[in-house]
Motif scaffolding. Structure first.
Motif, mmCIF file in Angstrom:
data_model
loop_
_atom_site.group_PDB
_atom_site.id
_atom_site.type_symbol
_atom_site.label_atom_id
_atom_site.label_comp_id
_atom_site.label_asym_id
_atom_site.label_seq_id
_atom_site.Cartn_x
_atom_site.Cartn_y
_atom_site.Cartn_z
ATOM 1 N N ALA A 3 0.833 -1.200 0.000
ATOM 2 C CA ALA A 3 0.000 0.000 0.000
ATOM 3 C C ALA A 3 0.865 1.246 0.000
ATOM 4 O O ALA A 3 1.955 1.270 0.581
ATOM 5 N N LEU A 4 0.408 2.295 -0.647
ATOM 6 C CA LEU A 4 1.116 3.567 -0.692
ATOM 7 C C LEU A 4 0.392 4.578 0.180
ATOM 8 O O LEU A 4 -0.821 4.531 0.342
ATOM 9 N N SER A 5 1.141 5.499 0.707
ATOM 10 C CA SER A 5 0.542 6.489 1.613
ATOM 11 C C SER A 5 -0.232 7.564 0.865
ATOM 12 O O SER A 5 -1.181 8.137 1.374
ATOM 13 N N CYS A 6 0.154 7.832 -0.370
ATOM 14 C CA CYS A 6 -0.503 8.893 -1.141
ATOM 15 C C CYS A 6 -1.842 8.398 -1.678
ATOM 16 O O CYS A 6 -1.906 7.406 -2.398
ATOM 17 N N GLN A 7 -2.922 9.075 -1.333
ATOM 18 C CA GLN A 7 -4.248 8.695 -1.796
ATOM 19 C C GLN A 7 -4.702 9.518 -2.998
ATOM 20 O O GLN A 7 -5.680 9.189 -3.632
ATOM 21 N N HIS A 8 -4.013 10.599 -3.291
ATOM 22 C CA HIS A 8 -4.387 11.482 -4.394
ATOM 23 C C HIS A 8 -3.147 11.704 -5.249
ATOM 24 O O HIS A 8 -2.376 12.633 -5.007
ATOM 25 N N PRO A 9 -2.916 10.852 -6.231
ATOM 26 C CA PRO A 9 -1.680 10.946 -7.005
ATOM 27 C C PRO A 9 -1.562 12.254 -7.771
ATOM 28 O O PRO A 9 -2.564 12.801 -8.260
ATOM 29 N N ASN A 10 -0.366 12.721 -7.856
ATOM 30 C CA ASN A 10 -0.059 13.908 -8.648
ATOM 31 C C ASN A 10 0.265 13.444 -10.063
ATOM 32 O O ASN A 10 1.286 12.805 -10.302
ATOM 33 N N PHE A 11 -0.616 13.746 -10.997
ATOM 34 C CA PHE A 11 -0.439 13.256 -12.358
ATOM 35 C C PHE A 11 0.864 13.738 -12.985
ATOM 36 O O PHE A 11 1.418 13.090 -13.881
ATOM 37 N N ALA A 12 1.369 14.882 -12.517
ATOM 38 C CA ALA A 12 2.617 15.407 -13.061
ATOM 39 C C ALA A 12 3.803 14.504 -12.765
ATOM 40 O O ALA A 12 4.842 14.588 -13.425
ATOM 41 N N ASP A 13 3.648 13.611 -11.778
ATOM 42 C CA ASP A 13 4.736 12.708 -11.408
ATOM 43 C C ASP A 13 4.892 11.537 -12.376
ATOM 44 O O ASP A 13 5.882 10.799 -12.303
ATOM 45 N N TYR A 14 3.917 11.348 -13.269
ATOM 46 C CA TYR A 14 3.897 10.157 -14.109
ATOM 47 C C TYR A 14 4.126 10.485 -15.585
ATOM 48 O O TYR A 14 3.710 11.540 -16.078
ATOM 49 N N ASP A 15 4.767 9.541 -16.260
ATOM 50 C CA ASP A 15 4.989 9.679 -17.701
ATOM 51 C C ASP A 15 3.739 9.326 -18.495
ATOM 52 O O ASP A 15 3.546 9.835 -19.598
ATOM 53 N N ARG A 16 2.913 8.438 -17.924
ATOM 54 C CA ARG A 16 1.680 8.052 -18.616
ATOM 55 C C ARG A 16 0.649 7.588 -17.595
ATOM 56 O O ARG A 16 0.999 7.185 -16.469
ATOM 57 N N ILE A 17 -0.617 7.654 -18.021
ATOM 58 C CA ILE A 17 -1.732 7.211 -17.184
ATOM 59 C C ILE A 17 -2.515 6.181 -17.992
ATOM 60 O O ILE A 17 -3.092 6.507 -19.040
ATOM 61 N N VAL A 18 -2.521 4.942 -17.527
ATOM 62 C CA VAL A 18 -3.210 3.851 -18.218
ATOM 63 C C VAL A 18 -4.499 3.546 -17.468
ATOM 64 O O VAL A 18 -4.480 3.264 -16.271
ATOM 65 N N ILE A 19 -5.627 3.599 -18.173
ATOM 66 C CA ILE A 19 -6.925 3.307 -17.569
ATOM 67 C C ILE A 19 -7.453 1.999 -18.143
ATOM 68 O O ILE A 19 -7.665 1.884 -19.353
ATOM 69 N N GLY A 20 -7.653 1.010 -17.268
ATOM 70 C CA GLY A 20 -8.292 -0.227 -17.693
ATOM 71 C C GLY A 20 -9.749 0.064 -18.013
ATOM 72 O O GLY A 20 -10.521 0.419 -17.124
#
Length: 329
Positions: A3-20
């Motif tokens: 489990a990760l502590s962050c519940q609201h990810p910062n989209f700027a931290d990611y290179d891509r966002i994959v939605i199933g």
């Protein structure tokens, strides 16, 4: 998974966002949620859909014929790429596995197809998935969806040395088992500390929402739901879902008698029914088809091309909203 502590990810931290993206209400709500939080992140988003019946070429054993085209239409409307993945031979080949390895998986990418597997140990199924929270028994979810996605993430080199946010639409309200899922955790395909530095976080943005909240966001954007909801189905899983109730099996039989006859044949051949107690034939007799089973949406659902609008000027809750709860336990 960790489990990760962050519940609201910062989209700027990611290179891509994959939605199933199944085409169902929950995955649609996931897409709308991401866009609502950050329109600036649209260029990072891609939709993934797992073809339950494999690359069928118009032959559908378990799934709705319209689903692939509906998913393509939603992606086109939002200007977001969509990629499809599948196990070779799909549901039917896996079900009929008899002293053979599970088949290869394939996934579309911006750079072409990637594949993996197909050379594992021999195994035998020769039965339908069973209604259970145990994914080794309810193998359709594991082998045709979860494992296919994980395989694509591990095989495609573009996920190496980068950060990916992987999104799925499970909700706590759906079942006691799903209520225990973490909202944010390390994905099973993550390898952030290895040589490939494949950093993948798994976020479930609608996990805390009830069904009303899901339909509210779809209504807000007036998105036309998958035809199955217009027919009265409460979920957009497979057309011939193992969790279907008597009325749903009766409806499916009214729409696709040849398809249900095929499943009855395999129940008799295996000597093992999906329901464990009642064979499909008995469930159809006990059920009453939805009134919509002979209407226009029945015709739409049985096509492999989607021509209806994605946005509705006069949006109304479909008959399937808040319907019978027939899903994972």
């Amino acid at each position: 998974m960790e489990a990760l502590s962050c519940q609201h990810p910062n989209f700027a931290d990611y290179d891509r966002i994959v939605i199933g993206f199944s085409g169902g209400k929950d995955s649609l709500a996931c897409l709308l949620t991401v866009l609502e939080i950050s329109q600036e992140s649209r260029s990072k988003i891609e939709l993934w859909h797992h073809l339950i019946d494999g690359k069928s070429g118009g032959s559908h054993f378990m799934d709705w014929p319209i689903t692939e085209s509906y998913c393509r239409a939603v992606a086109k409307h939002f200007g977001i790429p969509i990629y499809f993945s599948w196990k070779d031979g799909g549901f039917k080949r896996e079900m009929l596995r008899d002293q053979t390895p599970t088949a290869k998986t394939y996934a579309e990418t911006p750079n072409g197809l990637v594949s993996s597997g197909g050379n594992g140990p021999d195994g035998t199924r020769m039965k339908f998935p069973q209604v259970s929270a145990n994914l080794s028994v309810r193998w359709c979810s594991a082998y045709l969806k979860i494992d296919v996605a994980a395989s694509a993430l591990r095989t495609d080199p573009r996920f190496e040395h980068s950060k990916t946010l992987f999104i799925t639409g499970e909700r706590a309200e759906e079942s006691p088992a799903r209520a225990k899922y973490a909202t944010m955790e390390v994905h099973r395909a993550d390898c952030r500390n290895g040589k490939k530095a494949r950093h993948i976080d798994h976020w479930r943005p609608v996990h805390h929402l009830d069904e009303k909240a899901v339909w509210d966001i779809i209504q807000k954007y007036q998105i036309n739901p998958h035809p199955a909801y217009h027919l009265g189905f409460c979920r957009t899983s497979c057309m011939k879902c193992i969790f279907g109730n008597d009325n749903q099996w009766a409806t499916v039989h009214a729409m696709d008698p040849d398809g249900t006859e095929s499943l009855m044949y395999y129940e008799e051949r295996f000597g093992c029914t999906i329901h464990r107690v009642y064979p499909i034939k008995e469930r159809i007799k006990k059920g009453t088809p939805y009134p919509t089973s002979k209407g226009s949406y029945a015709g739409i659902a049985m096509r492999d091309y989607y021509e209806e609008p994605i946005v509705l000027n006069h949006w109304e809750l479909p008959p399937g909203a808040f319907g019978d709860s027939c899903g994972p336990s």
